[in-house]
Design an enzyme around this catalytic site. Sequence first.
Site, PDB file in Angstrom:
ATOM      1  N   HIS A 370       0.809  -1.232   0.000  1.00 41.68           N
ATOM      2  CA  HIS A 370       0.000   0.000   0.000  1.00 41.68           C
ATOM      3  C   HIS A 370       0.834   1.270   0.000  1.00 41.68           C
ATOM      4  CE1 HIS A 370      -3.924  -1.959   0.999  1.00 41.68           C
ATOM      5  NE2 HIS A 370      -3.119  -2.852   1.555  1.00 41.68           N
ATOM      6  N   LYS A 561      -8.413  13.780   4.752  1.00 39.57           N
ATOM      7  CA  LYS A 561      -7.535  12.607   4.696  1.00 39.57           C
ATOM      8  C   LYS A 561      -6.484  12.812   5.774  1.00 39.57           C
ATOM      9  CE  LYS A 561      -6.593  13.815   0.338  1.00 39.57           C
ATOM     10  NZ  LYS A 561      -6.539  12.729  -0.619  1.00 39.57           N
ATOM     11  N   ARG A 562      -5.652  11.789   6.056  1.00 36.74           N
ATOM     12  CA  ARG A 562      -4.574  11.989   7.023  1.00 36.74           C
ATOM     13  C   ARG A 562      -3.702  13.164   6.599  1.00 36.74           C
ATOM     14  NH1 ARG A 562      -3.896   7.995  11.029  1.00 36.74           N
ATOM     15  NH2 ARG A 562      -2.148   9.295  11.640  1.00 36.74           N
ATOM     16  N   LYS A 567       0.721  14.406   0.871  1.00 31.91           N
ATOM     17  CA  LYS A 567      -0.653  14.667   0.450  1.00 31.91           C
ATOM     18  C   LYS A 567      -0.886  16.156   0.174  1.00 31.91           C
ATOM     19  CE  LYS A 567      -2.493  10.739   3.118  1.00 31.91           C
ATOM     20  NZ  LYS A 567      -3.171   9.851   2.147  1.00 31.91           N
ATOM     21  N   THR A 669      -8.660   6.509  -1.737  1.00 32.83           N
ATOM     22  CA  THR A 669     -10.003   5.927  -1.827  1.00 32.83           C
ATOM     23  C   THR A 669     -11.057   6.993  -1.522  1.00 32.83           C
ATOM     24  OG1 THR A 669      -9.622   5.099   0.412  1.00 32.83           O
ATOM     25  CG2 THR A 669      -9.468   3.507  -1.370  1.00 32.83           C
ATOM     26  N   LYS A 673     -14.987   8.007  -3.149  1.00 29.63           N
ATOM     27  CA  LYS A 673     -16.226   8.322  -2.422  1.00 29.63           C
ATOM     28  C   LYS A 673     -16.802   9.651  -2.911  1.00 29.63           C
ATOM     29  CE  LYS A 673     -14.107   5.904   1.373  1.00 29.63           C
ATOM     30  NZ  LYS A 673     -13.245   6.009   2.555  1.00 29.63           N
TER      31      LYS A 673
HETATM   32  C1  26Q Z   1       3.544   0.827  10.427  1.00 29.61           C
HETATM   33  C2  26Q Z   1       4.457   0.535  11.432  1.00 29.61           C
HETATM   34  C3  26Q Z   1       4.154   0.779  12.754  1.00 29.61           C
HETATM   35  C4  26Q Z   1       2.941   1.315  13.087  1.00 29.61           C
HETATM   36  C5  26Q Z   1       2.018   1.621  12.091  1.00 29.61           C
HETATM   37  C6  26Q Z   1       2.328   1.386  10.757  1.00 29.61           C
HETATM   38  C7  26Q Z   1       1.356   1.710   9.696  1.00 29.61           C
HETATM   39  C8  26Q Z   1      -0.010   1.712   9.936  1.00 29.61           C
HETATM   40  C9  26Q Z   1      -0.910   2.038   8.938  1.00 29.61           C
HETATM   41  C10 26Q Z   1       1.783   2.018   8.420  1.00 29.61           C
HETATM   42  C11 26Q Z   1       0.883   2.326   7.420  1.00 29.61           C
HETATM   43  C12 26Q Z   1      -0.485   2.338   7.675  1.00 29.61           C
HETATM   44  C13 26Q Z   1      -1.512   2.688   6.667  1.00 29.61           C
HETATM   45  C14 26Q Z   1      -1.257   2.983   5.408  1.00 29.61           C
HETATM   46  C15 26Q Z   1      -2.310   3.394   4.493  1.00 29.61           C
HETATM   47  O1  26Q Z   1      -3.432   3.659   4.884  1.00 29.61           O
HETATM   48  N1  26Q Z   1      -2.007   3.466   3.184  1.00 29.61           N
HETATM   49  C16 26Q Z   1      -3.007   3.860   2.215  1.00 29.61           C
HETATM   50  O2  26Q Z   1      -3.663   2.691   1.769  1.00 29.61           O
HETATM   51  C17 26Q Z   1      -4.769   3.008   0.946  1.00 29.61           C
HETATM   52  C18 26Q Z   1      -5.483   1.723   0.606  1.00 29.61           C
HETATM   53  O3  26Q Z   1      -4.741   0.981  -0.301  1.00 29.61           O
HETATM   54  C19 26Q Z   1      -4.324   3.770  -0.285  1.00 29.61           C
HETATM   55  O4  26Q Z   1      -5.463   4.160  -0.996  1.00 29.61           O
HETATM   56  C20 26Q Z   1      -3.489   4.993   0.099  1.00 29.61           C
HETATM   57  O5  26Q Z   1      -2.951   5.584  -1.061  1.00 29.61           O
HETATM   58  C21 26Q Z   1      -2.379   4.586   1.040  1.00 29.61           C
HETATM   59  O6  26Q Z   1      -1.680   5.733   1.499  1.00 29.61           O
END
Ligand code: 26Q
Length: 829
Positions: A370, A561-562, A567, A669, A673
């Site tokens: 991702h 978004k975050r 971004k 995503t 929406k």
């Molecule tokens: C990693 C290590 C330690 C703690 C947390 C994490 C962690 C947690 C969540 C790293 C990444 C995430 C989430 C990533 C994320 O949401 N990525 C997004 O995924 C979407 C679905 O595929 C995409 O549409 C987005 O582009 C992408 O940024």
Amino acid sequence: MIKSKPVDELTTVPPLGMDEESVRNCFRYYYNHTLGRSNNCLATHYPYKALSYTLRDRLMERWKKTRSAYEDSDCKRTYYLSLEFLMGRALSNCMLNLDLNETVQASFYKLGLDLEEIADSEQDAGLGNGGLGRLAACFLDSCATLQLPVKGYGLRYEYGMFKQRIEQGHQIEDTDHWLLNGNPWELERPEYTQRIKFGGYTEFHKNNKGKLTVYWNGTRDVLAVPYDIPIPGFQNGTVNTLRLWKAAATDEFDLDEFNMGSYTEAVEEKNSAEHITMVLYPNDSSENGKELRLRQQYFLASASLQDVLREWLFRHDDFSQFAEKNCFQLNDTHPTISIAEFMRLLIDEHEHTWDEAWAITSNSMAYTNHTLLPEALERWSVPLFKSLLPRLLEIIYEINTRFLEQVAMHWPGDAQRRRQMSIIEEGSVPQVRMAYLAIVGSFSVNGVAALHTELLKQGLFNPFYQLWPEKFNNKTNGVTPRRWLAGCNPELRQLISKKIGEKWIKDLSQLKQLEKFVHKKEFRKQWQAIKKSNKVRLAALIKEQCQVDFNTNALFDVQVKRIHEYKRQLLNILHVIHLYNRIKAGDTKDWTPRCVLIGGKAAPGYAMAKLTIKLINNVANIVNNDPQAKGLLNVAFFPNYNVSAMEVICPGTDLSEQVSTAGKEASGTGNMKFMMNGALTIGTLDGANIEIREEVGADNFFLFGLTAEEIDTSRPHYDPMSIISNDTDIANVMQILESGYFNQCEHKLFEPILNSIKSSHDMWMTLADFRSYIDAQEEVAIAYQDTEKWTTMSIINTLSSGKFSTDRTMQEYNRDIWKMKAVPAHPVK
Ligand code: 26Q
């Protein structure tokens, strides 16, 4: 709560009918009898609970029928392993899927209760950070609707994503104790508790058959207790399962301490076991390397795999057919330790040889990536791994040794290749590269949008692509049209269904049939009225949450978004400042009034993201209080952006901001929406924006900025200072920022932001796209003035959004990776 009539007591168990009277009686029974509430109780919580139980009963029989249909057919199954499931609220989704909306509405009318208020009192299940977690939730919805035997496995965090408050423009984090009042949607299953090992050491012994066997001893074990959540399909009788694990202490005490009289210290150990599922890590875009996070990952992997093996062995004698009948989909690298854990279980606990175990493991694991950001690729230090999971580290080393032999065969004599591709990164503290383990141990590796997959193949994972091109495939993301159109936009649902029937809810490509109505006067009028009514609802929420007035005749321009540098919320706020400068300069001829909404959470340790929030709030404060800007420009920062907020935000949006630096957003995503709900996009050629533009046509999309390739080639010569000096609009924006106009009592507050914008090393190349962005925004403003043209574009956006249903995404995963048959649930009598 409006409650003109008392809720009459009912003490006998009512039938599980789907008619109004049965539903009403069931509600009365739970409200008075089970919950013991009287008629003058005013809290919304109890009616919420009584209604949830009423609906849950109706799910329960369908849940059992689904389970027995899967068991009876001995079908192939898929397990979606994810550290995050961002489910949001369950109640209204459940009513939609059981087709009980009108029935419950009628019951509540008779009871004199306000359904909307009661549904609104439900806490969001915020067990995820953002895109990746919400995607998992949309996938489950689609699999249930397509009757695919998919089970989600995740963690039951006591505290979900933090709640965000804004105080003097700063983000403040509060805990999200979402389970405080209980969760009516979960079913504890203590009978399926699993035991998880941590720490200790390994011993090698020959067993009685002379076979070398590994024992992992001296461990400190933790119990994993499952809680099941029902996942209803759309009006089809199927109810799939999301199984979430909660950590619990074993009943073993540290006897030495106990006998020495340290009773409380001995009991304290229980605490540390239960910490594992206490809190969701709130960072979504950088690895963090914390021991507790690795514990969470292994806890999920081990509990879920043991659970699947238990069920498998209940019905089968051996593993010869396991890989044909089971697939694990790894949601990013977070559950990737599953690959080593599955090897351990098969070899150490089920007496398989390495080769047998590897064949089973590598033919049942599939990995979804991702992110393209190198800083987000997970790595774990070898010493940490060794102390926490010694047996797993041994297995990873063995996987790596065998893998590097393959690399050596493919690239003979190329030591550099082997170093480059090794699962273990050498260095002063060697690291385990989880993405490499995921690729080596999986039969499928996929990206989440066409561009993203291409960049994985050509960039980040290129050596692996050269070795195994057949593993790589694209699966463009989607969103579920149940929650993100039918559920959140009931007026639009009704209009669409009146024109083309209801089938689009299960087959979103049917929205194309709206083409016949694009130019029908009556339809267009209704389309406009619905957008207006959704803007009124959104404006009311913004007033309540942000104390800012949004004029519903203005263009609603939204970025939620975050908060992250890639971004580029900064680009958005720089544009707002540019508009403000124009207002101050009197350059407002033919002005399009605009209301800009920005929302999102910053990771608590991400200083730049937090400072961006502060800047947005400061700019909002100045602009909203400047009489000159009145009626022309408003800005608001939406606090605590979450799933439920998006359900109100996306239907009321005119313009969707998707402005990431090209090549950085894997898919996005939120963009989908907004499109589904008839917003137009202003965006770069990044992630799924490219495919959105393809579907909707270039004329119905506001494109700006450099391509991913151009970003790469121009980076070495990037010179933001010369951009500033050659463009007076940009110079004016920088000038007012540097003057301290937005931070009058906060000297130099925004210096880090200004420095990063002006730096030739700015990773996100914000100023490279600023001129192009300003011009595209000007096109937007002009287009919005032509209401008829805008309406056409809005309708075309919705009717072209069929591709972005997760039903399509899931069908592609199933066709290419999972290869399951759909299994209809046994009918409910
Ligand atoms: C990693 C290590 C330690 C703690 C947390 C994490 C962690 C947690 C969540 C790293 C990444 C995430 C989430 C990533 C994320 O949401 N990525 C997004 O995924 C979407 C679905 O595929 C995409 O549409 C987005 O582009 C992408 O940024």
